[in-house]
Motif scaffolding. Sequence first.
Motif, short mmCIF file in Angstrom:
data_model
loop_
_atom_site.label_atom_id
_atom_site.label_comp_id
_atom_site.label_asym_id
_atom_site.label_seq_id
_atom_site.Cartn_x
_atom_site.Cartn_y
_atom_site.Cartn_z
N GLU A 152 0.85 -1.19 0.00
CA GLU A 152 0.00 0.00 0.00
C GLU A 152 0.88 1.24 0.00
OE1 GLU A 152 -2.68 -0.22 3.30
OE2 GLU A 152 -3.88 -1.79 2.36
N ASN A 153 0.53 2.20 -0.82
CA ASN A 153 1.28 3.45 -1.01
C ASN A 153 2.65 3.24 -1.65
OD1 ASN A 153 -0.77 5.15 0.14
ND2 ASN A 153 -0.17 4.31 2.12
N ASP A 213 -7.49 -0.65 -10.71
CA ASP A 213 -7.47 -0.35 -9.27
C ASP A 213 -6.84 -1.51 -8.53
OD1 ASP A 213 -8.63 2.14 -9.35
OD2 ASP A 213 -10.67 1.37 -9.20
N GLU A 262 -2.80 3.63 -9.56
CA GLU A 262 -3.13 4.84 -10.30
C GLU A 262 -1.88 5.43 -10.91
OE1 GLU A 262 -5.05 7.50 -7.59
OE2 GLU A 262 -3.23 7.91 -6.46
N ARG A 283 1.27 4.66 -8.41
CA ARG A 283 1.14 4.41 -6.98
C ARG A 283 0.05 3.37 -6.74
NH1 ARG A 283 3.91 7.76 -3.48
NH2 ARG A 283 4.74 9.59 -4.49
N ARG A 304 -2.77 2.62 -4.26
CA ARG A 304 -3.52 3.26 -3.19
C ARG A 304 -3.71 2.30 -2.02
NH1 ARG A 304 -6.40 4.69 -7.64
NH2 ARG A 304 -8.06 3.23 -7.18
#
Length: 181
Positions: free
Chosen positions: A140-141, A159, A162, A178, A180
């Motif tokens: 994540e991130n 998804d 992005e 990235r 999300r």
Amino acid sequence: MRVITGLAKGRRLEELPGLDTRPTTSRVKEGLFSAIQFDIEGRRVLDLFAGTGQLGIEALSRGACFCDFVDSAPAALNIVRRNVRTCGFEDRCACHGKDFAAFLSRAGEKYGLIFLDPPYASGELERALELIAEIDIVVENGIIVCESPADHPLPDLPDPYEKGRDYRYGKIRSTLYRRRA
């Protein structure tokens, strides 16, 4: 070619002879690392088309915890190993002599930062992006950094990925993706 900053600042890195490998230019590398400078510390890194290893080594120098270097060319992997040794990062990396798809399909880790700089016009960049998103090996991130010709737009990913900013440096484009949270 030198390490820009961090623990190995100023260390000269070896390059492969000939034109088979296209190392990232200093200008592109400086711009790229300025864009991600706060997203490196403590992250596990994947330098998927390692070449000389300079992107992964720069990340290690700036505080990344570990880097997996992957290249299918034995000569390139030998250069990576020598460059890693020159910088003193042998205990914080692993070198894999595999095709990128074979490595990704068996990746047992998730990465906070992935560098993709395959040979231009090979189609490997798009294939690697698709596999990374499909297998979902980014934390994540986490960030995927792609280098491509400036006139070559890259695809959107499904998804939770992005497409972020593009940075242009003459004929070269760096694109950030990235994942999300």
